[in-house]
Design a protein around this motif. Sequence first.
Motif, PDB file in Angstrom:
ATOM      1  N   ALA A 573       0.956  -1.160   0.138  1.00 32.98           N
ATOM      2  CA  ALA A 573       0.115   0.210  -0.113  1.00 32.98           C
ATOM      3  C   ALA A 573       0.664   0.968   0.028  1.00 32.98           C
ATOM      4  CB  ALA A 573      -0.936   0.041   1.211  1.00 32.98           C
ATOM      5  N   GLU A 574       0.393   2.281  -0.295  1.00 32.88           N
ATOM      6  CA  GLU A 574       1.276   3.562  -0.605  1.00 32.88           C
ATOM      7  C   GLU A 574       1.068   4.442   0.872  1.00 32.88           C
ATOM      8  OE1 GLU A 574       1.755   6.052  -4.128  1.00 32.88           O
ATOM      9  OE2 GLU A 574       0.522   7.586  -2.928  1.00 32.88           O
ATOM     10  N   HIS A 575       1.944   4.694   1.286  1.00 28.91           N
ATOM     11  CA  HIS A 575       2.202   5.714   2.545  1.00 28.91           C
ATOM     12  C   HIS A 575       2.652   7.018   2.317  1.00 28.91           C
ATOM     13  CE1 HIS A 575       0.621   2.242   4.842  1.00 28.91           C
ATOM     14  NE2 HIS A 575       1.446   1.594   4.064  1.00 28.91           N
ATOM     15  N   ALA A 576       2.287   8.068   2.814  1.00 27.15           N
ATOM     16  CA  ALA A 576       2.759   9.456   2.752  1.00 27.15           C
ATOM     17  C   ALA A 576       2.911   9.780   4.095  1.00 27.15           C
ATOM     18  CB  ALA A 576       1.896  10.277   2.136  1.00 27.15           C
ATOM     19  N   VAL A 577       4.284  10.471   4.251  1.00 25.51           N
ATOM     20  CA  VAL A 577       4.729  11.325   5.616  1.00 25.51           C
ATOM     21  C   VAL A 577       5.117  12.625   5.236  1.00 25.51           C
ATOM     22  CG1 VAL A 577       6.075  11.157   7.460  1.00 25.51           C
ATOM     23  CG2 VAL A 577       5.551   9.065   6.307  1.00 25.51           C
ATOM     24  N   ASP A 578       4.274  13.516   5.681  1.00 26.23           N
ATOM     25  CA  ASP A 578       4.681  14.826   5.259  1.00 26.23           C
ATOM     26  C   ASP A 578       5.704  15.414   6.804  1.00 26.23           C
ATOM     27  OD1 ASP A 578       4.512  17.617   5.226  1.00 26.23           O
ATOM     28  OD2 ASP A 578       2.663  18.166   5.139  1.00 26.23           O
ATOM     29  N   LEU A 579       6.806  15.573   6.045  1.00 24.48           N
ATOM     30  CA  LEU A 579       7.880  16.221   6.935  1.00 24.48           C
ATOM     31  C   LEU A 579       7.701  17.238   7.709  1.00 24.48           C
ATOM     32  CD1 LEU A 579      10.941  15.081   4.436  1.00 24.48           C
ATOM     33  CD2 LEU A 579       9.513  13.607   6.050  1.00 24.48           C
ATOM     34  N   ARG A 580       6.989  18.113   7.082  1.00 24.00           N
ATOM     35  CA  ARG A 580       6.475  19.427   7.818  1.00 24.00           C
ATOM     36  C   ARG A 580       5.747  18.997   9.103  1.00 24.00           C
ATOM     37  NH1 ARG A 580       3.714  22.271   2.774  1.00 24.00           N
ATOM     38  NH2 ARG A 580       2.820  19.846   2.894  1.00 24.00           N
ATOM     39  N   THR A 581       5.219  18.191   9.198  1.00 20.86           N
ATOM     40  CA  THR A 581       4.449  17.712  10.532  1.00 20.86           C
ATOM     41  C   THR A 581       5.289  17.472  11.656  1.00 20.86           C
ATOM     42  OG1 THR A 581       3.888  15.299  10.282  1.00 20.86           O
ATOM     43  CG2 THR A 581       2.399  17.050   9.335  1.00 20.86           C
ATOM     44  N   LEU A 582       6.687  17.117  11.056  1.00 19.82           N
ATOM     45  CA  LEU A 582       7.835  16.536  12.030  1.00 19.82           C
ATOM     46  C   LEU A 582       8.754  17.551  12.278  1.00 19.82           C
ATOM     47  CD1 LEU A 582       8.004  12.990  10.623  1.00 19.82           C
ATOM     48  CD2 LEU A 582       6.942  13.407  12.457  1.00 19.82           C
ATOM     49  N   VAL A 583       9.265  18.063  11.472  1.00 16.98           N
ATOM     50  CA  VAL A 583      10.422  19.108  11.506  1.00 16.98           C
ATOM     51  C   VAL A 583      10.024  20.686  11.140  1.00 16.98           C
ATOM     52  CG1 VAL A 583      11.930  17.496  11.367  1.00 16.98           C
ATOM     53  CG2 VAL A 583      11.281  18.514   9.489  1.00 16.98           C
ATOM     54  N   ASP A 584       8.741  21.176  11.039  1.00 15.72           N
ATOM     55  CA  ASP A 584       8.303  22.386  10.386  1.00 15.72           C
ATOM     56  C   ASP A 584       8.865  22.555   9.015  1.00 15.72           C
ATOM     57  OD1 ASP A 584       7.369  23.064  12.773  1.00 15.72           O
ATOM     58  OD2 ASP A 584       9.265  23.987  13.677  1.00 15.72           O
ATOM     59  N   GLU A 585       9.981  22.911   8.823  1.00 14.70           N
ATOM     60  CA  GLU A 585      10.271  23.165   7.358  1.00 14.70           C
ATOM     61  C   GLU A 585      11.604  22.247   7.213  1.00 14.70           C
ATOM     62  OE1 GLU A 585      11.346  27.227   5.337  1.00 14.70           O
ATOM     63  OE2 GLU A 585      11.244  27.698   7.569  1.00 14.70           O
ATOM     64  N   PRO A 586      11.308  21.370   6.262  1.00 12.17           N
ATOM     65  CA  PRO A 586      12.553  20.371   5.962  1.00 12.17           C
ATOM     66  C   PRO A 586      13.741  20.917   5.019  1.00 12.17           C
ATOM     67  CG  PRO A 586      10.673  19.601   4.719  1.00 12.17           C
ATOM     68  CD  PRO A 586      10.109  21.320   5.338  1.00 12.17           C
ATOM     69  N   TYR A 587      14.217  21.972   5.538  1.00 12.90           N
ATOM     70  CA  TYR A 587      15.317  22.473   4.646  1.00 12.90           C
ATOM     71  C   TYR A 587      16.692  21.930   5.044  1.00 12.90           C
ATOM     72  CZ  TYR A 587      15.856  25.295   9.073  1.00 12.90           C
ATOM     73  OH  TYR A 587      15.947  25.937   9.954  1.00 12.90           O
TER      74      TYR A 587
END
Length: 613
Positions: A573-587
């Motif tokens: 199955a496909e899964h998505a993890v929005d990095l912004r929910t973990l580290v604000d801005e993933p820069y």
Amino acid sequence: MSMRVYQRAAVAAIVWLGSCSPKPPQDRTTEPAPAVVPRATLAFEAVRVFDGERFIERATVLVDGDTIVAIGPDLAVPAGAERVAAEGATLLPGLFDAHTHVQGPEDLDRALVFGVTTEIDMFTLPELARQLREPQADGAAEGRADLRSAGILVTAPGGHGTEYGVPIPTLDSPSEAAAFVDARLAEGSDFIKLVYDDGSGFGMDLPTLDRDTLRAAIEAAHRRKVLAVVHVSSQHEAIEAIESGADGLAHLFLDEPPSDAFVRAAERHGIFVTDTLAVLASSCDGTRGAALAEDPRLAPWIGPVERHGLLDRFPAAERPSCEPALQSALRLHEAGVRVLASTDAPNPGTAHGVSLHDELALLVRAGLSPAAALRAATADPADVFGLEDRGRIAEGKRADLVLVDGDPSKDISATRAIRGVWKRGAALDRGLAKARVREQWAEVERARSAPPPAGLAAGLVSDFEGKELRSEFGAGWHHSTDAMIGGKSTVELAVKGGALRITGSVDGSRLPAAWAGAMFFPGEQPMRPANLAGKPTLVLRARGDGPMAVMVFTTRSGPTPAMARVEIGKQWAEHAVDLRTLVDEPYDVSGIFIGGPARAGEFELWIDDVRFR
Ligand SMILES: [Zn+2]
């Protein structure tokens, strides 16, 4: 008076030149013989002084080498002394933080920048404590705070203290208590810290020492003439610990307002308390760390990792009230019980050094006078921990000093306006410390404005076609397990049938800090930052034993990753993890870990079509 000053100067200089000159031996035939002069003689003239117990409106303080040699009104300043500009300022003894956890030398560096010259560590690994303690003896640790440490704490199997992923010995019967305590002292522990906490103070259920084992371990410490400090998190545990012979308590509690029985027991037994109001306030309120980080008197010395710690909060469904702890601090103080300024840094919402200034403010908010609050950070901890050489501004004491602008007797936050810090008479270069912090922030800004990695635009990291484990950009995939911190978890990565199979086994003794999986480095080299802000969502297909752990490392948060658990099943199955929910801005993402579930034993998971969107 000045005659005596000069005699002491000569003695100090001879001792110093003979024993611990940091310079290589010089060629005596060409160099003039070293003159017998003090390495530094400092004079703080007409300065307000807090001497460890009380404020003195106007005094002169003379320092010779590493020692305070005189304090008095209008003392003559010896010729050649360096006059420190002290007008409008207040001179304090170097501050103590009586409850911290030290994880590396940088913690003690940072403490000193904020005027904390001694930290009392309440649990760290003995090898680290030994490395930090050794140079203190010969004066080679002047750029950082001194350390005293409990080393490994005394806790029950599975009790508080075992959850950090580092295996530690535990104690489960009174008959083993003496040998257990002796083993800690052989490792170098300066005192014994015990855990008496069944978790109920925070609505949890944890194993803890039983009363007989607690008492046996405290008695064992006392037979060896060292202090026994007991961690508690509820009022009934606090009373039981006192009645079991504890010399001190670690933490005040939030579960109940202080009872007469508690205050009387504390008074009768003559205990002390490291109140840790700073960390309690972080769980109650959760905004004070941010306020410290924004204070213009402190901010220029606060780096990205510390700021991250100050802004961090304990996860909490509901925020408890800190009133019980504030009331306890005041009632204990009024009963003559020594309440010691202490932060529990670097727990969420706190940082080494800087948080001690909030702790002082909290003591004043509890109702202590500014003098009492400062005494709780100077003379009292020195007395309690047997460090008679410091904690006061008096003749013969170590020249651990903090000069602050303004008058903390009127506004305790004046302690934040630091003009200078001296440890054993050596001035700390706070300008250099500030420049280093500026450079750390410049690095963050460079990461934020850096172009994305070539290849991010297309989005694909790996589709695992072909035989090799490769990625379309970045420094590729690598094995990652807790073996790097001594764990026994294992992992194997295999490209099979167009997907990546991750198999391994999780070392149960290190849970919840055990890990085993694959790490993708998006930067050009492992652990270098990559700017993923343009495509901030990690998308992948997965199947296998879940939940799958996804950990995101950023430069600004240092070695501590942000983590998400992704539920996966037996079917792809496909899964998505929005990095912004973990580290604000993933820069500034330096690594993305994908691995097995946080439970002991073998696991198998498969991933495919890893991309950023
Ligand atoms: Zn602690």
